[in-house]
Design a protein around this motif. Structure first.
Motif, PDB file in Angstrom:
ATOM      1  N   ALA A 156       0.830  -1.211   0.000  1.00 41.38           N
ATOM      2  CA  ALA A 156       0.000   0.000   0.000  1.00 41.38           C
ATOM      3  C   ALA A 156       0.863   1.258   0.000  1.00 41.38           C
ATOM      4  O   ALA A 156       0.655   2.169  -0.818  1.00 41.38           O
ATOM      5  CB  ALA A 156      -0.949   0.000   1.194  1.00 41.38           C
ATOM      6  N   GLU A 157       1.826   1.331   0.893  1.00 46.13           N
ATOM      7  CA  GLU A 157       2.680   2.521   0.953  1.00 46.13           C
ATOM      8  C   GLU A 157       3.568   2.626  -0.272  1.00 46.13           C
ATOM      9  O   GLU A 157       3.788   3.729  -0.793  1.00 46.13           O
ATOM     10  CB  GLU A 157       3.520   2.514   2.238  1.00 46.13           C
ATOM     11  CG  GLU A 157       4.228   3.830   2.494  1.00 46.13           C
ATOM     12  CD  GLU A 157       3.290   5.043   2.575  1.00 46.13           C
ATOM     13  OE1 GLU A 157       3.718   6.134   2.116  1.00 46.13           O
ATOM     14  OE2 GLU A 157       2.169   4.928   3.067  1.00 46.13           O
ATOM     15  N   ALA A 158       4.070   1.507  -0.759  1.00 50.67           N
ATOM     16  CA  ALA A 158       4.914   1.523  -1.959  1.00 50.67           C
ATOM     17  C   ALA A 158       4.134   2.036  -3.166  1.00 50.67           C
ATOM     18  O   ALA A 158       4.671   2.803  -3.977  1.00 50.67           O
ATOM     19  CB  ALA A 158       5.473   0.132  -2.225  1.00 50.67           C
ATOM     20  N   MET A 159       2.878   1.631  -3.289  1.00 51.56           N
ATOM     21  CA  MET A 159       2.056   2.120  -4.403  1.00 51.56           C
ATOM     22  C   MET A 159       1.836   3.629  -4.303  1.00 51.56           C
ATOM     23  O   MET A 159       1.883   4.340  -5.301  1.00 51.56           O
ATOM     24  CB  MET A 159       0.712   1.391  -4.437  1.00 51.56           C
ATOM     25  CG  MET A 159       0.795  -0.047  -4.904  1.00 51.56           C
ATOM     26  SD  MET A 159       1.311  -0.233  -6.627  1.00 51.56           S
ATOM     27  CE  MET A 159      -0.088   0.487  -7.488  1.00 51.56           C
ATOM     28  N   LYS A 160       1.608   4.124  -3.093  1.00 55.09           N
ATOM     29  CA  LYS A 160       1.398   5.566  -2.909  1.00 55.09           C
ATOM     30  C   LYS A 160       2.660   6.354  -3.229  1.00 55.09           C
ATOM     31  O   LYS A 160       2.578   7.494  -3.703  1.00 55.09           O
ATOM     32  CB  LYS A 160       0.925   5.849  -1.484  1.00 55.09           C
ATOM     33  CG  LYS A 160      -0.493   5.363  -1.232  1.00 55.09           C
ATOM     34  CD  LYS A 160      -0.927   5.528   0.202  1.00 55.09           C
ATOM     35  CE  LYS A 160      -2.306   4.925   0.408  1.00 55.09           C
ATOM     36  NZ  LYS A 160      -2.737   4.973   1.801  1.00 55.09           N
ATOM     37  N   GLU A 168      -7.110  -5.266   1.095  1.00 58.76           N
ATOM     38  CA  GLU A 168      -6.625  -6.642   1.151  1.00 58.76           C
ATOM     39  C   GLU A 168      -5.460  -6.763   0.183  1.00 58.76           C
ATOM     40  O   GLU A 168      -5.547  -6.306  -0.950  1.00 58.76           O
ATOM     41  CB  GLU A 168      -7.715  -7.634   0.744  1.00 58.76           C
ATOM     42  CG  GLU A 168      -8.933  -7.635   1.655  1.00 58.76           C
ATOM     43  CD  GLU A 168     -10.007  -8.594   1.168  1.00 58.76           C
ATOM     44  OE1 GLU A 168      -9.669  -9.719   0.741  1.00 58.76           O
ATOM     45  OE2 GLU A 168     -11.182  -8.199   1.209  1.00 58.76           O
ATOM     46  N   VAL A 169      -4.369  -7.376   0.648  1.00 60.13           N
ATOM     47  CA  VAL A 169      -3.201  -7.562  -0.215  1.00 60.13           C
ATOM     48  C   VAL A 169      -2.599  -8.933   0.061  1.00 60.13           C
ATOM     49  O   VAL A 169      -2.262  -9.251   1.199  1.00 60.13           O
ATOM     50  CB  VAL A 169      -2.127  -6.475   0.027  1.00 60.13           C
ATOM     51  CG1 VAL A 169      -0.908  -6.716  -0.860  1.00 60.13           C
ATOM     52  CG2 VAL A 169      -2.684  -5.080  -0.203  1.00 60.13           C
ATOM     53  N   SER A 170      -2.469  -9.735  -0.993  1.00 63.65           N
ATOM     54  CA  SER A 170      -1.738 -11.000  -0.905  1.00 63.65           C
ATOM     55  C   SER A 170      -0.904 -11.121  -2.176  1.00 63.65           C
ATOM     56  O   SER A 170      -0.954 -10.251  -3.047  1.00 63.65           O
ATOM     57  CB  SER A 170      -2.701 -12.183  -0.757  1.00 63.65           C
ATOM     58  OG  SER A 170      -3.388 -12.422  -1.963  1.00 63.65           O
TER      59      SER A 170
END
Length: 150
Positions: A9-13, A28-30
């Motif tokens: 999530a933070e890397a995408m931002k 949700e992230v897998s």
């Protein structure tokens, strides 16, 4: 033991400023599935009161990118993920917040094996976009490639 994907999530931002600007959240992230949500904001709406088609596409493509990052993070020193092509079907008028569920279409190990054999792999990510009631409003197919780093 499953891998830790909490960094996604933070890397995408950080990597994709649009994600932060639009307020996309990853719920949700897998390693083979990501759910991303786009809030309902007046400044993102179209002429009929729903999210603009560009926003619908954007949250779907973003979810697909997040699953690619989660699946291939250990290999990003060897290759850069890029979208090769995509297709979207707008199924029903979307209103309110959106949820995009992206699912990796091939096992990551298979894709990495191709990359390591010298083949530039392509692999699909399917995305289902739903509204707050769970109604499917859009479907996407995003084909990604891993371009070897030089």
């Amino acid at each position: 033991m499953s891998a830790d994907h909490s960094f996604v999530a933070e890397a995408m931002k950080q990597a994709v400023p649009w994600v932060k600007t639009m307020g996309v959240e990853f719920t949700e992230v897998s390693g083979d599935r990501v759910v991303a949500e786009l809030p309902d904001r007046e400044d993102l709406r179209n002429h009929v009161g729903g999210p603009h088609a560009a926003m619908v596409f954007g949250v779907g493509e973003t979810a697909s990118g997040a699953v690619v990052m989660a699946a291939f993070a250990p290999h990003l020193d060897k290759a850069t993920p890029l979208v090769a092509r995509s297709d979207i079907a707008y199924k029903k008028l979307a209103l309110g917040p959106l949820r995009a569920e992206a699912v990796l279409g091939r096992p990551a190990a298979e894709v990495v094996a191709e990359l390591e054999s010298g083949v530039r792999p392509e692999f699909p990510v399917t995305v289902t976009i739903t509204d707050a009631q769970g109604v499917t409003t859009g479907e996407m197919a995003v084909v990604w490639t891993l371009r070897p780093n030089r």
